[in-house]
Each structure stands twice: as C-alpha cells, then as structure tokens.
Design an enzyme around this catalytic site. Structure first.
Site, PDB file in Angstrom:
ATOM      1  N   ARG A   1      57.594  26.569  60.295  1.00 56.63           N
ATOM      2  CA  ARG A   1      56.205  26.066  60.273  1.00 56.63           C
ATOM      3  C   ARG A   1      55.198  27.034  60.875  1.00 56.63           C
ATOM      4  NH1 ARG A   1      59.011  21.554  61.701  1.00 56.63           N
ATOM      5  NH2 ARG A   1      59.381  20.167  59.951  1.00 56.63           N
TER       6      ARG A   1
ATOM      7  N   LYS B   1      44.305  35.567  54.475  1.00 52.32           N
ATOM      8  CA  LYS B   1      44.874  35.100  53.206  1.00 52.32           C
ATOM      9  C   LYS B   1      46.235  35.747  53.004  1.00 52.32           C
ATOM     10  CE  LYS B   1      40.969  34.048  50.202  1.00 52.32           C
ATOM     11  NZ  LYS B   1      40.358  34.381  48.910  1.00 52.32           N
TER      12      LYS B   1
ATOM     13  N   GLU C   1      37.028  49.038  47.363  1.00 51.97           N
ATOM     14  CA  GLU C   1      36.743  47.834  48.166  1.00 51.97           C
ATOM     15  C   GLU C   1      35.679  48.145  49.223  1.00 51.97           C
ATOM     16  OE1 GLU C   1      37.917  44.944  47.370  1.00 51.97           O
ATOM     17  OE2 GLU C   1      39.861  45.203  46.401  1.00 51.97           O
TER      18      GLU C   1
ATOM     19  N   LYS D   1      33.808  42.214  56.566  1.00 51.33           N
ATOM     20  CA  LYS D   1      34.771  41.183  56.150  1.00 51.33           C
ATOM     21  C   LYS D   1      34.909  40.138  57.255  1.00 51.33           C
ATOM     22  CE  LYS D   1      38.835  39.759  53.920  1.00 51.33           C
ATOM     23  NZ  LYS D   1      39.958  40.023  53.071  1.00 51.33           N
TER      24      LYS D   1
ATOM     25  N   GLU E   1      37.018  29.662  52.593  1.00 49.60           N
ATOM     26  CA  GLU E   1      36.336  29.752  51.303  1.00 49.60           C
ATOM     27  C   GLU E   1      35.799  28.396  50.855  1.00 49.60           C
ATOM     28  OE1 GLU E   1      38.414  32.616  48.869  1.00 49.60           O
ATOM     29  OE2 GLU E   1      37.395  31.864  47.101  1.00 49.60           O
TER      30      GLU E   1
ATOM     31  N   ARG F   1      32.284  33.265  51.420  1.00 54.48           N
ATOM     32  CA  ARG F   1      33.420  34.159  51.220  1.00 54.48           C
ATOM     33  C   ARG F   1      33.548  34.590  49.758  1.00 54.48           C
ATOM     34  NH1 ARG F   1      39.113  33.951  54.602  1.00 54.48           N
ATOM     35  NH2 ARG F   1      40.019  35.745  53.585  1.00 54.48           N
TER      36      ARG F   1
ATOM     37  N   ASN G   1      34.205  38.503  46.243  1.00 55.27           N
ATOM     38  CA  ASN G   1      34.748  38.667  44.895  1.00 55.27           C
ATOM     39  C   ASN G   1      33.858  39.516  43.999  1.00 55.27           C
ATOM     40  OD1 ASN G   1      37.219  37.347  44.987  1.00 55.27           O
ATOM     41  ND2 ASN G   1      36.218  35.347  44.871  1.00 55.27           N
TER      42      ASN G   1
ATOM     43  N   HIS H   1      35.290  41.325  41.149  1.00 54.34           N
ATOM     44  CA  HIS H   1      36.678  40.886  41.025  1.00 54.34           C
ATOM     45  C   HIS H   1      36.948  39.954  39.851  1.00 54.34           C
ATOM     46  CE1 HIS H   1      37.313  42.917  44.753  1.00 54.34           C
ATOM     47  NE2 HIS H   1      38.574  42.515  44.825  1.00 54.34           N
TER      48      HIS H   1
ATOM     49  N   HIS I   1      40.107  41.125  37.884  1.00 60.50           N
ATOM     50  CA  HIS I   1      41.314  40.317  37.690  1.00 60.50           C
ATOM     51  C   HIS I   1      41.675  40.227  36.209  1.00 60.50           C
ATOM     52  CE1 HIS I   1      40.519  38.259  41.814  1.00 60.50           C
ATOM     53  NE2 HIS I   1      41.263  39.335  41.937  1.00 60.50           N
TER      54      HIS I   1
ATOM     55  N   HIS J   1      44.843  47.680  41.537  1.00 55.87           N
ATOM     56  CA  HIS J   1      43.823  46.665  41.802  1.00 55.87           C
ATOM     57  C   HIS J   1      42.467  47.325  42.101  1.00 55.87           C
ATOM     58  CE1 HIS J   1      41.806  43.132  43.289  1.00 55.87           C
ATOM     59  NE2 HIS J   1      41.570  43.756  44.428  1.00 55.87           N
TER      60      HIS J   1
HETATM   61  N1  NAD Z   1      45.275  38.908  51.439  1.00 59.78           N
HETATM   62  C1  NAD Z   1      44.124  39.396  51.018  1.00 59.78           C
HETATM   63  O1  NAD Z   1      43.066  38.991  51.468  1.00 59.78           O
HETATM   64  C2  NAD Z   1      44.148  40.488  49.998  1.00 59.78           C
HETATM   65  C3  NAD Z   1      42.985  41.210  49.747  1.00 59.78           C
HETATM   66  C4  NAD Z   1      43.050  42.258  48.848  1.00 59.78           C
HETATM   67  C5  NAD Z   1      44.247  42.579  48.225  1.00 59.78           C
HETATM   68  N2  NAD Z   1      45.361  41.844  48.491  1.00 59.78           N
HETATM   69  C6  NAD Z   1      46.635  42.166  47.862  1.00 59.78           C
HETATM   70  O2  NAD Z   1      47.020  43.465  48.287  1.00 59.78           O
HETATM   71  C7  NAD Z   1      47.878  44.034  47.314  1.00 59.78           C
HETATM   72  C8  NAD Z   1      47.473  45.468  47.081  1.00 59.78           C
HETATM   73  O3  NAD Z   1      47.568  46.171  48.282  1.00 59.78           O
HETATM   74  P1  NAD Z   1      47.711  47.752  48.306  1.00 59.78           P
HETATM   75  O4  NAD Z   1      46.687  48.344  47.437  1.00 59.78           O
HETATM   76  O5  NAD Z   1      47.768  48.151  49.715  1.00 59.78           O
HETATM   77  O6  NAD Z   1      49.073  47.967  47.534  1.00 59.78           O
HETATM   78  P2  NAD Z   1      50.590  48.237  47.992  1.00 59.78           P
HETATM   79  O7  NAD Z   1      50.950  47.468  49.164  1.00 59.78           O
HETATM   80  O8  NAD Z   1      51.408  48.060  46.763  1.00 59.78           O
HETATM   81  O9  NAD Z   1      50.573  49.780  48.375  1.00 59.78           O
HETATM   82  C9  NAD Z   1      50.294  50.728  47.378  1.00 59.78           C
HETATM   83  C10 NAD Z   1      51.406  51.779  47.269  1.00 59.78           C
HETATM   84  O10 NAD Z   1      51.307  52.687  48.344  1.00 59.78           O
HETATM   85  C11 NAD Z   1      52.546  52.774  49.039  1.00 59.78           C
HETATM   86  N3  NAD Z   1      52.189  53.034  50.434  1.00 59.78           N
HETATM   87  C12 NAD Z   1      51.696  52.150  51.323  1.00 59.78           C
HETATM   88  N4  NAD Z   1      51.332  52.784  52.443  1.00 59.78           N
HETATM   89  C13 NAD Z   1      51.642  54.084  52.278  1.00 59.78           C
HETATM   90  C14 NAD Z   1      51.484  55.241  53.082  1.00 59.78           C
HETATM   91  N5  NAD Z   1      50.877  55.189  54.269  1.00 59.78           N
HETATM   92  N6  NAD Z   1      51.917  56.413  52.599  1.00 59.78           N
HETATM   93  C15 NAD Z   1      52.470  56.483  51.350  1.00 59.78           C
HETATM   94  N7  NAD Z   1      52.619  55.446  50.543  1.00 59.78           N
HETATM   95  C16 NAD Z   1      52.193  54.251  50.997  1.00 59.78           C
HETATM   96  C17 NAD Z   1      53.242  51.488  48.759  1.00 59.78           C
HETATM   97  O11 NAD Z   1      54.631  51.643  48.861  1.00 59.78           O
HETATM   98  C18 NAD Z   1      52.815  51.211  47.329  1.00 59.78           C
HETATM   99  O12 NAD Z   1      53.615  51.933  46.432  1.00 59.78           O
HETATM  100  C19 NAD Z   1      47.775  43.167  46.100  1.00 59.78           C
HETATM  101  O13 NAD Z   1      48.936  42.409  45.979  1.00 59.78           O
HETATM  102  C20 NAD Z   1      46.597  42.256  46.380  1.00 59.78           C
HETATM  103  O14 NAD Z   1      46.716  40.992  45.781  1.00 59.78           O
HETATM  104  C21 NAD Z   1      45.330  40.810  49.365  1.00 59.78           C
HETATM  105 ZN    ZN Z   2      40.138  43.327  45.932  1.00 63.98          ZN
END
Ligand code: NAD
Ligand code: ZN
Length: 362
Positions: free
Chosen positions: A116, A138, A180, A222, A232, A237, A241, A244, A248, A262
């Site tokens: 939990r 999130k 972003e 943020k 949200e 919030r 987007n 976005h 998406h 992304h």
């Molecule tokens: N929770 C939220 O509020 C929120 C907001 C925006 C995005 N997201 C989510 O985040 C995800 C995307 O995140 P991301 O862009 O960080 O992608 P990711 O976590 O897939 O990382 C991108 C790539 O870089 C590699 N990597 C990470 N750090 C590294 C480093 N320091 N050196 C070398 N390689 C490295 C990873 O292995 C991966 O291949 C999506 O799933 C998206 O939905 C969530």
């Molecule tokens: Zn985003």
C-alpha cells in the site's frame, strides 16, 4: 550560479526537495530526508543506468530492466513486485528509481502500490526525467490499449538530479528533453523563452551553468503548477500538455517502437499548437515563426514529415486518435493554445477543420 541548488515542493499531501547539481551522486546521502536515511534500500535501473545505480547502491539489491518503453508494462511491474516481496521488502523500505522516465514511472508505480505504498526517491538520468517525469508524482505503466493507462499519484520523497549522468546520454535523448524545457517557457515564461533562444545550444552542449538554469527553471515551473493542481482537477496542470495532444497522436501512429521519441513528438506538437493558435487568431504568426526558427537552429524535429511515415500520419487518422486521447472529455478535444509566448490557455472549442488544416500543413 552555485554548484548545487534546491527546490522545495510543498504540497498538502507531501513535502520534498529537488536537488540539482554536478556530482551529487558522489555524496548522495546528504540529500536524503532524515526519515528515510536509515531505511532499507532497493534500487531499480535499466541496462544503461545500472552503473549509476551501482555507484550509490553499495550492497543493496539492484533490479535491472531492459531499456525502453516496453519496460513500462504489467509484466515488468509484476516482476519488480515479486522481486521486492522475495527480498522481504517492508513498509519502511525505500525504492530508488535510477534512470529515465521509464524507470521512474515503473518504480514510482511499484512504490505507490507495494504494501500500500513505500517511499520512492527519484534519481533521474535523462534530461526529460529531470525536468518532467521525476517531479509531480505521476507514476504508471502502459497497457495494450494505450500509454499510461494504469497508475497512481505518488509523490517522491526526494529528487536528486546529478547532471553528470547527462554526459552519457545520447544527443537525440538530450534534444527530446529539451523539447519539454521549451514547453515550460512557451506555456508560462517569456523571459525564459528569450533566454533559451540565446542559450539553448549551450544547454545541449551541456555547459554546466546553462544546464543548471534550464533544469532549475523548468522544475520550478512544474513544481508551481503541481502545487496549484496536484491531481489535475482545477485545469492548471492541463497546461503542461502544451503540444502533447498532437504529440500523443504522433506517438500512437508510430507504435512506440523507438522511431519517434516522446520529446521529438513534443517538439513537432509544440509547433502544431503554435500553428493552431495562429489559425485561431490568438497569437501572431511572427511568434510561431520565431519558435520554428529556434527549433531549426538546434536541429530539432519540426514536421510530421521529419518522422518519415507520412502515410500513416494522415490528418484524419491523427484527429481520430486525438479524440480517443484520455484527456479528451466527451469527445471534445481540449487543446492547450498560446495567446503569446509565455501565456497558454485551454481551448475546448476548436473546429475539426482547423486541426486538420494544421496537420496537413506540418
Ligand atoms: N510521470 C510523468 O509525469 C511523466 C512525464 C513525462 C514523461 N513520462 C514518461 O517518461 C518516459 C520517457 O522518459 P525518458 O525520455 O527519460 O525515456 P527512457 O527512460 O526510456 O530513457 C531514454 C533512453 O536513455 C537511456 N538512458 C537513460 N539515462 C541515461 C544516461 N544517463 N546515459 C545513457 N543512457 C541513458 C535509457 O536506457 C533509454 O534507452 C515515457 O514513458 C513517458 O510516458 C512521465
Ligand atoms: Zn511530455
């Protein structure tokens, strides 16, 4: 600019700090809140970030996932839960997410739900995770029906951004994170946008002071929005987007197979939002042109045709996907548009024809 900065996020439900700087992992104990400093630790990383996790884990267990979006799945969620339970995780244990948004979202959701809920410390290693996914609480995983459809709000106990991790991040991923950053400037801070026009290339070449300012300003923005609208509900919030709704749809049409990141979709989506704002008469064309030039200057993605699959991305198809987006209530699509650079608002009365026109022109 000091070597280390801290942003406090004070919510009704939680309080935590975001620590920013170069080399923080060397000394990361000092950034842990007292109530978790002595807790048992578990680490989650992916294959690219494992070395950062090992640097701070000591003898604590580290779970290493594959890289990429497919890790944010029910299967991996289940595997990590079993791993924690096998290791006799208890309610005082702490989970560390060392990686990009994928690791952060998966670990966050695991932490939100196992027993939990246990605390999670976010150690973001991508630029995108530093400015976006690690802050705000999130968490979630993807389902065959779509992205981020199962999850929970679970604020971190701390966020530790060590810019040294960015040294190994591929340039393409850096640019994805930059989209972003640009989003924050466009939606709420014209001065920040001006600064980015002058300093964006320094951010991408990892000039320490520029990275510090860009990440700090983004996290502040943020945090401000999350403080106002944690779950949200008030609409504030929703401004996050910006770009976005388009992004998406581009991601969905490409099937999340890594051809389109992304942040790349966001970069194109921001320009679409600007074009739509011009078409609806809210913002002047010169502002949209400015942003387009800035993206061009940094060699960022600007057009749907840059993705390389223009046939799948036909406007009608994309519009249908947007209508199905979970953020569209009762079939009406809420677009975040701009009155000017630095001032976003929600417009839920956009005609389909205007959207189709923007999609055909980009
Ligand atoms: N929770 C939220 O509020 C929120 C907001 C925006 C995005 N997201 C989510 O985040 C995800 C995307 O995140 P991301 O862009 O960080 O992608 P990711 O976590 O897939 O990382 C991108 C790539 O870089 C590699 N990597 C990470 N750090 C590294 C480093 N320091 N050196 C070398 N390689 C490295 C990873 O292995 C991966 O291949 C999506 O799933 C998206 O939905 C969530
Ligand atoms: Zn985003």
């Amino acid at each position: 600019m000091p070597h280390i900065n801290k942003i406090d996020v004070r919510l009704d439900s939680a309080f935590y700090s975001i620590h920013l700087g170069v080399g923080l992992l060397k000394n990361f104990e000092i950034f842990l809140p007292l109530n978790i400093a002595k807790a048992r630790r578990f680490f989650i990383a992916d294959k690219s970030t494992e070395k950062y996790a090992r640097r701070i884990a000591g003898a604590a267990p580290v779970y290493v996932t594959d890289c990429g979006e497919s890790t944010k799945s029910m299967t991996h969620y289940n595997n990590v839960l079993s791993w924690l339970l096998d290791h006799k995780v208890d309610r005082k244990s702490v989970l560390f997410a060392v990686g990009g948004g994928v690791v952060g979202d998966l670990a966050g959701f695991v932490a939100a739900t196992v027993l939990r809920g246990i605390p999670v410390v976010q150690v973001p290693t991508t630029l995108l995770a530093m400015v976006d996914s690690s802050v705000g609480g999130k968490t979630g995983i993807n389902m065959p029906q779509g992205k981020n459809l199962v999850g929970a709000f679970h604020q971190p106990a701390a966020v530790i951004c060590d810019f040294e991790c960015l040294q190994t991040l591929p340039e393409r991923e850096l640019k994805a994170g930059y989209a972003e950053i640009l989003k924050y400037a466009l939606l709420g801070d014209a001065d920040f946008y001006d600064w980015l026009e002058d300093n964006g290339s320094k951010v991408l070449s990892l000039d320490a002071e520029s990275v510090m300012y860009a990440v700090m300003r983004s996290c502040e923005m943020k945090a401000e929005i999350v403080i106002e609208d944690e779950k949200e509900t008030s609409g504030k919030r929703a401004l996050l987007n910006l770009g976005h709704t388009f992004a998406h749809a581009f991601e969905a049409v490409m099937g999340y197979d890594g051809r389109l990141l992304h942040g790349e979709a966001v970069s194109i989506g921001l320009l679409c939002a600007l074009e739509l704002s011009v078409l609806r008469g809210y913002i002047n064309p010169q502002s949209a042109e400015r942003v387009s030039q800035h993206l061009g200057h940094l060699k960022m993605k600007k057009y749907i045709k840059d993705i390389g699959l223009h046939d799948d991305a036909n406007p009608k198809n994309l519009l249908e996907i947007m209508r199905g987006d979970k953020k569209a209530e009762l079939q009406k699509i809420n677009f975040i548009l701009l009155k000017k650079i630095g001032e976003a608002f929600v417009d839920s009365s956009v005609a389909d024809d205007d959207v189709l026109r923007v999609l055909s022109d980009t």
